[in-house]
Design an enzyme around this catalytic site. Structure first.
Site, PDB file in Angstrom:
ATOM      1  N   ARG A   1      -3.127  -1.548  -2.412  1.00 48.98           N
ATOM      2  CA  ARG A   1      -3.798  -0.772  -1.369  1.00 48.98           C
ATOM      3  C   ARG A   1      -2.807  -0.043  -0.463  1.00 48.98           C
ATOM      4  NH1 ARG A   1      -7.774  -5.195   0.896  1.00 48.98           N
ATOM      5  NH2 ARG A   1      -7.371  -6.578  -0.849  1.00 48.98           N
TER       6      ARG A   1
ATOM      7  N   GLU B   1      -2.614 -17.697  -0.107  1.00 50.98           N
ATOM      8  CA  GLU B   1      -3.403 -18.820   0.374  1.00 50.98           C
ATOM      9  C   GLU B   1      -3.280 -20.010  -0.580  1.00 50.98           C
ATOM     10  OE1 GLU B   1      -6.886 -16.815   1.690  1.00 50.98           O
ATOM     11  OE2 GLU B   1      -7.550 -18.595   2.780  1.00 50.98           O
TER      12      GLU B   1
HETATM   13  O1  LIG Z   1      -1.276 -10.315   5.433  1.00 45.19           O
HETATM   14  P1  LIG Z   1      -1.607 -10.977   4.117  1.00 45.19           P
HETATM   15  O2  LIG Z   1      -2.206 -12.340   4.302  1.00 45.19           O
HETATM   16  O3  LIG Z   1      -0.459 -10.983   3.172  1.00 45.19           O
HETATM   17  O4  LIG Z   1      -2.811 -10.146   3.449  1.00 45.19           O
HETATM   18  C1  LIG Z   1      -2.847  -8.747   3.454  1.00 45.19           C
HETATM   19  C2  LIG Z   1      -2.677  -8.194   2.090  1.00 45.19           C
HETATM   20  O5  LIG Z   1      -3.750  -8.656   1.246  1.00 45.19           O
HETATM   21  C3  LIG Z   1      -4.320  -7.556   0.552  1.00 45.19           C
HETATM   22  O6  LIG Z   1      -3.589  -7.271  -0.632  1.00 45.19           O
HETATM   23  P2  LIG Z   1      -3.793  -8.087  -1.984  1.00 45.19           P
HETATM   24  O7  LIG Z   1      -2.628  -9.025  -2.149  1.00 45.19           O
HETATM   25  O8  LIG Z   1      -5.166  -8.698  -1.980  1.00 45.19           O
HETATM   26  O9  LIG Z   1      -3.657  -7.041  -3.144  1.00 45.19           O
HETATM   27  P3  LIG Z   1      -4.155  -5.537  -3.362  1.00 45.19           P
HETATM   28  O10 LIG Z   1      -3.561  -4.665  -2.289  1.00 45.19           O
HETATM   29  O11 LIG Z   1      -3.596  -5.226  -4.696  1.00 45.19           O
HETATM   30  O12 LIG Z   1      -5.674  -5.523  -3.322  1.00 45.19           O
HETATM   31  C4  LIG Z   1      -4.138  -6.402   1.501  1.00 45.19           C
HETATM   32  O13 LIG Z   1      -4.153  -5.152   0.805  1.00 45.19           O
HETATM   33  C5  LIG Z   1      -2.768  -6.659   2.104  1.00 45.19           C
HETATM   34  O14 LIG Z   1      -1.731  -6.111   1.303  1.00 45.19           O
HETATM   35  N1  LIG Z   2     -10.447 -10.306   4.992  1.00 43.57           N
HETATM   36  C1  LIG Z   2      -9.828  -9.423   4.196  1.00 43.57           C
HETATM   37  N2  LIG Z   2     -10.446  -8.258   3.877  1.00 43.57           N
HETATM   38  C2  LIG Z   2      -9.823  -7.363   3.078  1.00 43.57           C
HETATM   39  N3  LIG Z   2      -8.609  -7.539   2.553  1.00 43.57           N
HETATM   40  C3  LIG Z   2      -7.963  -8.674   2.836  1.00 43.57           C
HETATM   41  N4  LIG Z   2      -6.735  -9.137   2.481  1.00 43.57           N
HETATM   42  C4  LIG Z   2      -6.562 -10.335   3.039  1.00 43.57           C
HETATM   43  N5  LIG Z   2      -7.631 -10.690   3.768  1.00 43.57           N
HETATM   44  C5  LIG Z   2      -8.529  -9.663   3.664  1.00 43.57           C
HETATM   45 MG   LIG Z   3      -2.479  -5.330  -0.584  1.00 51.10          MG
END
Ligand SMILES: O=P(O)(O)OC[C@H]1O[C@H](OP(=O)(O)OP(=O)(O)O)[C@H](O)[C@@H]1O
Ligand SMILES: Nc1ncnc2[nH]cnc12
Ligand SMILES: [Mg+2]
Length: 175
Positions: free
Chosen positions: A60, A97
């Site tokens: 993202r 997590e």
């Molecule tokens: O602050 P944190 O606890 O690390 O969580 C935030 C991260 O989690 C999500 O990414 P995710 O790892 O789900 O992967 P994605 O971006 O590929 O969807 C979001 O896009 C952030 O990068």
């Molecule tokens: N609550 C949340 N919603 C969307 N993206 C996330 N990545 C980690 N926590 C999230």
């Molecule tokens: Mg991410």
């Protein structure tokens, strides 16, 4: 009257697991006005920042990092999950997590002393952002700012990144 950025975010309770309030950005970017508010808003957060490069974590972080790099006239450096980048990399493990993940960056992407802004969609625990910071610093780069569309303040990512300048467009008080 036109809509505010936060009105484009759809919240899905109990996704991807019970207890999580998922803050979805696909509903923001599928609307041209939502996309513009988010990208222009992020670019505005760095309008007075002196920096050389944007770094964005997969996946993202790519969605927002590239248009902000384009608008601000900088290059974009991807941080990717292990095994995806084709040239020489350095890597960093970080906690999820449940369990661990590992991300990488190309070693030639940042030169020592270069000033970096990290862009992602959301900061929750701060683990992903902290891993990106460590990669930048392994290469001798300096993280001058970290910007997010959304922040889940209750998960205290800001405390993990207390030595850095962190700004978000939308702050949710809970998790
Ligand atoms: O602050 P944190 O606890 O690390 O969580 C935030 C991260 O989690 C999500 O990414 P995710 O790892 O789900 O992967 P994605 O971006 O590929 O969807 C979001 O896009 C952030 O990068
Ligand atoms: N609550 C949340 N919603 C969307 N993206 C996330 N990545 C980690 N926590 C999230
Ligand atoms: Mg991410």
């Amino acid at each position: 009257m036109s809509k505010k950025l936060e009105e484009y975010v759809v919240t899905i309770p109990d996704f991807p697991e019970p207890g999580i309030m998922f803050r979805d950005i696909t509903s923001v970017i599928q609307d041209p006005d939502g996309l513009k508010l988010a990208v222009d808003g992020l670019a505005n957060l760095v309008k007075d920042t002196d920096f050389d490069l944007i770094v964005g974590p997969e996946s993202r972080g790519f969605i927002f990092g590239v248009p902000v790099a384009y608008l601000t006239g900088k290059g974009f450096i991807p941080v990717r999950k292990k095994g995806k980048l084709p040239r020489e990399t350095v890597s960093q493990k970080y906690d999820l997590e449940y369990g661990q993940a590992e991300v990488e960056i190309h070693v030639d992407a940042i030169k020592p002393g270069q000033k970096v802004v990290i862009v992602d969609d959301l900061i929750a625990t701060g683990g992903s952002a902290e891993a990106a910071v460590k990669l930048v610093e392994q290469l001798g780069g300096k993280v001058v700012k970290m910007i997010f569309v959304m922040e889940l303040a209750g998960l205290k990512g800001r405390e993990k990144l207390k030595d850095y300048d962190v700004e978000s467009l939308i702050v949710y008080e809970g998790k």
